[in-house]
Scaffold this motif. Structure first.
Motif, PDB file in Angstrom:
ATOM      1  N   ARG A 223      34.454  45.605  49.870  1.00 29.48           N
ATOM      2  CA  ARG A 223      35.635  46.090  50.581  1.00 29.48           C
ATOM      3  C   ARG A 223      35.928  47.523  50.147  1.00 29.48           C
ATOM      4  O   ARG A 223      35.978  47.823  48.951  1.00 29.48           O
ATOM      5  N   GLN A 224      36.125  48.416  51.131  1.00 27.02           N
ATOM      6  CA  GLN A 224      36.511  49.803  50.871  1.00 27.02           C
ATOM      7  C   GLN A 224      37.946  50.030  51.346  1.00 27.02           C
ATOM      8  O   GLN A 224      38.326  49.575  52.432  1.00 27.02           O
ATOM      9  N   SER A 243      36.669  50.784  45.968  1.00 31.44           N
ATOM     10  CA  SER A 243      35.768  49.763  46.486  1.00 31.44           C
ATOM     11  C   SER A 243      35.660  48.630  45.484  1.00 31.44           C
ATOM     12  O   SER A 243      35.601  48.868  44.274  1.00 31.44           O
ATOM     13  N   VAL A 244      35.685  47.401  45.968  1.00 32.41           N
ATOM     14  CA  VAL A 244      35.389  46.239  45.143  1.00 32.41           C
ATOM     15  C   VAL A 244      34.269  45.466  45.834  1.00 32.41           C
ATOM     16  O   VAL A 244      34.180  45.457  47.064  1.00 32.41           O
ATOM     17  N   ALA A 245      33.402  44.847  45.062  1.00 29.89           N
ATOM     18  CA  ALA A 245      32.245  44.160  45.636  1.00 29.89           C
ATOM     19  C   ALA A 245      31.838  42.994  44.759  1.00 29.89           C
ATOM     20  O   ALA A 245      32.079  42.977  43.550  1.00 29.89           O
ATOM     21  N   GLY A 246      31.209  42.017  45.380  1.00 29.08           N
ATOM     22  CA  GLY A 246      30.627  40.894  44.656  1.00 29.08           C
ATOM     23  C   GLY A 246      29.338  40.480  45.322  1.00 29.08           C
ATOM     24  O   GLY A 246      29.177  40.637  46.541  1.00 29.08           O
ATOM     25  N   SER A 247      28.382  39.998  44.553  1.00 25.82           N
ATOM     26  CA  SER A 247      27.108  39.555  45.115  1.00 25.82           C
ATOM     27  C   SER A 247      26.631  38.303  44.405  1.00 25.82           C
ATOM     28  O   SER A 247      26.940  38.072  43.233  1.00 25.82           O
ATOM     29  N   VAL A 248      25.863  37.494  45.136  1.00 23.30           N
ATOM     30  CA  VAL A 248      25.300  36.252  44.620  1.00 23.30           C
ATOM     31  C   VAL A 248      23.830  36.210  45.003  1.00 23.30           C
ATOM     32  O   VAL A 248      23.479  36.447  46.159  1.00 23.30           O
ATOM     33  N   GLY A 249      22.967  35.934  44.038  1.00 14.05           N
ATOM     34  CA  GLY A 249      21.546  35.834  44.326  1.00 14.05           C
ATOM     35  C   GLY A 249      20.724  36.410  43.199  1.00 14.05           C
ATOM     36  O   GLY A 249      21.061  36.214  42.027  1.00 14.05           O
ATOM     37  N   ILE A 251      20.601  39.249  42.112  1.00 16.37           N
ATOM     38  CA  ILE A 251      21.574  39.950  41.279  1.00 16.37           C
ATOM     39  C   ILE A 251      22.933  39.331  41.567  1.00 16.37           C
ATOM     40  O   ILE A 251      23.366  39.287  42.726  1.00 16.37           O
ATOM     41  N   THR A 252      23.591  38.816  40.539  1.00 15.76           N
ATOM     42  CA  THR A 252      24.905  38.202  40.679  1.00 15.76           C
ATOM     43  C   THR A 252      25.891  38.983  39.829  1.00 15.76           C
ATOM     44  O   THR A 252      25.746  39.028  38.599  1.00 15.76           O
ATOM     45  N   ASP A 253      26.864  39.619  40.467  1.00 12.50           N
ATOM     46  CA  ASP A 253      27.799  40.443  39.721  1.00 12.50           C
ATOM     47  C   ASP A 253      29.043  40.723  40.544  1.00 12.50           C
ATOM     48  O   ASP A 253      29.160  40.314  41.704  1.00 12.50           O
ATOM     49  N   ALA A 254      29.994  41.425  39.930  1.00 16.90           N
ATOM     50  CA  ALA A 254      31.188  41.931  40.601  1.00 16.90           C
ATOM     51  C   ALA A 254      31.443  43.332  40.083  1.00 16.90           C
ATOM     52  O   ALA A 254      31.121  43.658  38.939  1.00 16.90           O
ATOM     53  N   SER A 255      32.034  44.184  40.926  1.00 18.28           N
ATOM     54  CA  SER A 255      32.237  45.575  40.524  1.00 18.28           C
ATOM     55  C   SER A 255      33.479  46.149  41.187  1.00 18.28           C
ATOM     56  O   SER A 255      33.975  45.631  42.196  1.00 18.28           O
ATOM     57  N   ALA A 256      33.982  47.232  40.588  1.00 14.40           N
ATOM     58  CA  ALA A 256      35.084  48.009  41.150  1.00 14.40           C
ATOM     59  C   ALA A 256      34.780  49.478  40.922  1.00 14.40           C
ATOM     60  O   ALA A 256      34.248  49.851  39.872  1.00 14.40           O
ATOM     61  N   SER A 257      35.118  50.322  41.895  1.00 13.00           N
ATOM     62  CA  SER A 257      34.779  51.739  41.764  1.00 13.00           C
ATOM     63  C   SER A 257      35.815  52.613  42.450  1.00 13.00           C
ATOM     64  O   SER A 257      36.565  52.166  43.329  1.00 13.00           O
ATOM     65  N   LEU A 258      35.853  53.869  42.028  1.00 12.66           N
ATOM     66  CA  LEU A 258      36.616  54.927  42.674  1.00 12.66           C
ATOM     67  C   LEU A 258      35.660  56.072  42.987  1.00 12.66           C
ATOM     68  O   LEU A 258      34.804  56.404  42.164  1.00 12.66           O
ATOM     69  N   SER A 259      35.789  56.659  44.161  1.00 14.05           N
ATOM     70  CA  SER A 259      34.944  57.798  44.505  1.00 14.05           C
ATOM     71  C   SER A 259      35.753  58.811  45.295  1.00 14.05           C
ATOM     72  O   SER A 259      36.743  58.468  45.965  1.00 14.05           O
ATOM     73  N   ILE A 260      35.330  60.061  45.214  1.00 15.44           N
ATOM     74  CA  ILE A 260      36.003  61.139  45.907  1.00 15.44           C
ATOM     75  C   ILE A 260      34.949  62.087  46.465  1.00 15.44           C
ATOM     76  O   ILE A 260      33.877  62.266  45.874  1.00 15.44           O
ATOM     77  N   LYS A 306      32.437  53.692  38.125  1.00 14.14           N
ATOM     78  CA  LYS A 306      32.217  52.306  38.531  1.00 14.14           C
ATOM     79  C   LYS A 306      32.195  51.395  37.320  1.00 14.14           C
ATOM     80  O   LYS A 306      31.564  51.720  36.304  1.00 14.14           O
ATOM     81  N   LEU A 307      32.882  50.249  37.417  1.00 12.32           N
ATOM     82  CA  LEU A 307      32.854  49.203  36.405  1.00 12.32           C
ATOM     83  C   LEU A 307      32.160  47.984  36.992  1.00 12.32           C
ATOM     84  O   LEU A 307      32.376  47.641  38.158  1.00 12.32           O
ATOM     85  N   ARG A 308      31.330  47.334  36.173  1.00  3.34           N
ATOM     86  CA  ARG A 308      30.569  46.196  36.672  1.00  3.34           C
ATOM     87  C   ARG A 308      30.564  45.056  35.660  1.00  3.34           C
ATOM     88  O   ARG A 308      30.434  45.289  34.448  1.00  3.34           O
ATOM     89  N   ALA A 309      30.695  43.848  36.156  1.00  9.33           N
ATOM     90  CA  ALA A 309      30.497  42.641  35.350  1.00  9.33           C
ATOM     91  C   ALA A 309      29.278  41.915  35.912  1.00  9.33           C
ATOM     92  O   ALA A 309      29.344  41.368  37.024  1.00  9.33           O
ATOM     93  N   ARG A 310      28.172  41.939  35.215  1.00 14.99           N
ATOM     94  CA  ARG A 310      26.935  41.352  35.702  1.00 14.99           C
ATOM     95  C   ARG A 310      26.670  40.029  35.013  1.00 14.99           C
ATOM     96  O   ARG A 310      26.665  39.934  33.795  1.00 14.99           O
ATOM     97  N   LEU A 311      26.417  39.004  35.841  1.00 15.63           N
ATOM     98  CA  LEU A 311      26.188  37.667  35.326  1.00 15.63           C
ATOM     99  C   LEU A 311      24.707  37.286  35.332  1.00 15.63           C
ATOM    100  O   LEU A 311      24.282  36.470  34.519  1.00 15.63           O
ATOM    101  N   TYR A 312      23.940  37.854  36.246  1.00 16.18           N
ATOM    102  CA  TYR A 312      22.520  37.488  36.331  1.00 16.18           C
ATOM    103  C   TYR A 312      21.732  38.612  36.982  1.00 16.18           C
ATOM    104  O   TYR A 312      22.191  39.229  37.957  1.00 16.18           O
TER     105      TYR A 312
END
Length: 318
Positions: A223-224, A243-249, A251-260, A306-312
């Protein structure tokens, strides 16, 4: 020259709590696809029939550590990808879009339109195929190296959807990637480039993760949100977005970012997603030929965190 993006080496937070918070933000009630008041987004690649154009453009990515001036060819070592955008990405026989659309209905965003008679989400499509490769630091050794990362590769195809609402509403991006880990094509590609450049060969590909081939897949939801902008108010403009994002497969992780970005901007804020680079850029709409200011070129600089929490990560963990 190899592209070393700011977002390619994110800070990783080994925290299930962080991942849960980010995923909760993704699945908010605003995902519903009702008709909304507000201005139609500028820059949509729409044809004279009001539908997404069949062919809106293409992009090509090539990345290889051997091309850098420093002697470093390890970890993510290179990749190649071709992205094709437009309605064709949904209509081809090899498209994953029907499956992706069905999955998108689960969180509530897979209801959109391919025309402009209502301000529910307008859906933009893109398709990508590519290969990514990973190697340890010492490529002269054929055996597995304790304490170093393993060889790994992925050959894949992917489809993506962008759900664009009114001009300032959040934009949702989804993608589905299906591929095969462990094919020999990565060894041939890397060593072919190395022979052409006169650099050392990689000798340990026989021990790569899932050697011989193993199917895999990944689903991503992002989501942006546009936080601030003075777009079209002067000769130069800026855009700040989150932006916030999540993925499964694989690569399984969640992230949040700011960009300009700042400069002479001639594309919609949602069409520039540098945070969606996972080793190589994920499929995204190609908007460059649909100028908001006809005859005006773009020139801007950008940055972000960008901050990321990676599970796999299958490329490391198998």
């Amino acid at each position: 020259m190899s592209r070393r993006r700011l977002f390619q080496r994110p800070l990783r937070l080994d925290s299930l709590t962080t991942a849960a918070i980010l995923c909760a933000h993704l699945f908010t009630p605003t995902l519903a696809a009702e008709c909304l008041p507000g201005p139609e987004p500028a820059g949509l690649p729409i044809g004279s029939d009001g539908r997404e154009k069949y062919n809106t453009g293409w992009s090509f990515y090539f990345d290889n550590d051997a091309l850098t001036p420093i002697n470093r060819d390890e970890d993510y070592t290179g990749g190649v990808a071709v992205t094709l955008a437009g309605r064709r990405a949904a209509e081809w026989a090899i498209s994953l879009d029907p499956v992706l659309a069905a999955i998108d209905r689960l969180p509530g965003i897979g209801v959109g339109r391919g025309h402009t008679n209502c301000r529910s989400p307008f859906v933009l499509h893109s398709w990508q195929t590519g290969i990514v490769a990973f190697t340890p630091g010492d490529k002269t050794v054929a055996a597995l190296i304790p304490g170093d990362r393993p060889y790994a590769s992925l050959v894949y195809v992917a489809n993506a959807r962008n759900y664009v609402r009114t001009r300032d509403q959040p934009v949702y991006q989804t993608s589905l990637s299906v591929g095969v880990l462990g094919l020999k094509i990565a060894r041939g590609l890397q060593n072919g480039v190395h022979r052409a450049l006169g650099v050392e060969q990689a000798n340990g590909w026989d021990g790569q993760i899932a050697s011989g081939g193993e199917p895999t897949l990944r689903y991503t939801l992002a989501r942006q949100d546009l936080l601030a902008s003075d777009f079209q108010t002067g000769r130069t403009e800026f855009e700040l977005k989150s932006s916030v994002a999540g993925s499964v497969g694989y690569i399984t992780d969640a992230s949040a970012s700011l960009s300009i970005r700042w400069g002479r901007i001639n594309t919609p804020w949602w069409s520039f997603p540098p945070e969606r680079v996972e080793y190589i850029a994920e499929p995204a709409p190609v908007i460059g030929g649909n100028d908001i200011r006809p005859g005006s070129r773009e020139l801007y600089v950008w940055g972000g965190v960008k901050l990321r929490a990676r599970l796999y990560n299958a490329f490391l963990q198998g």
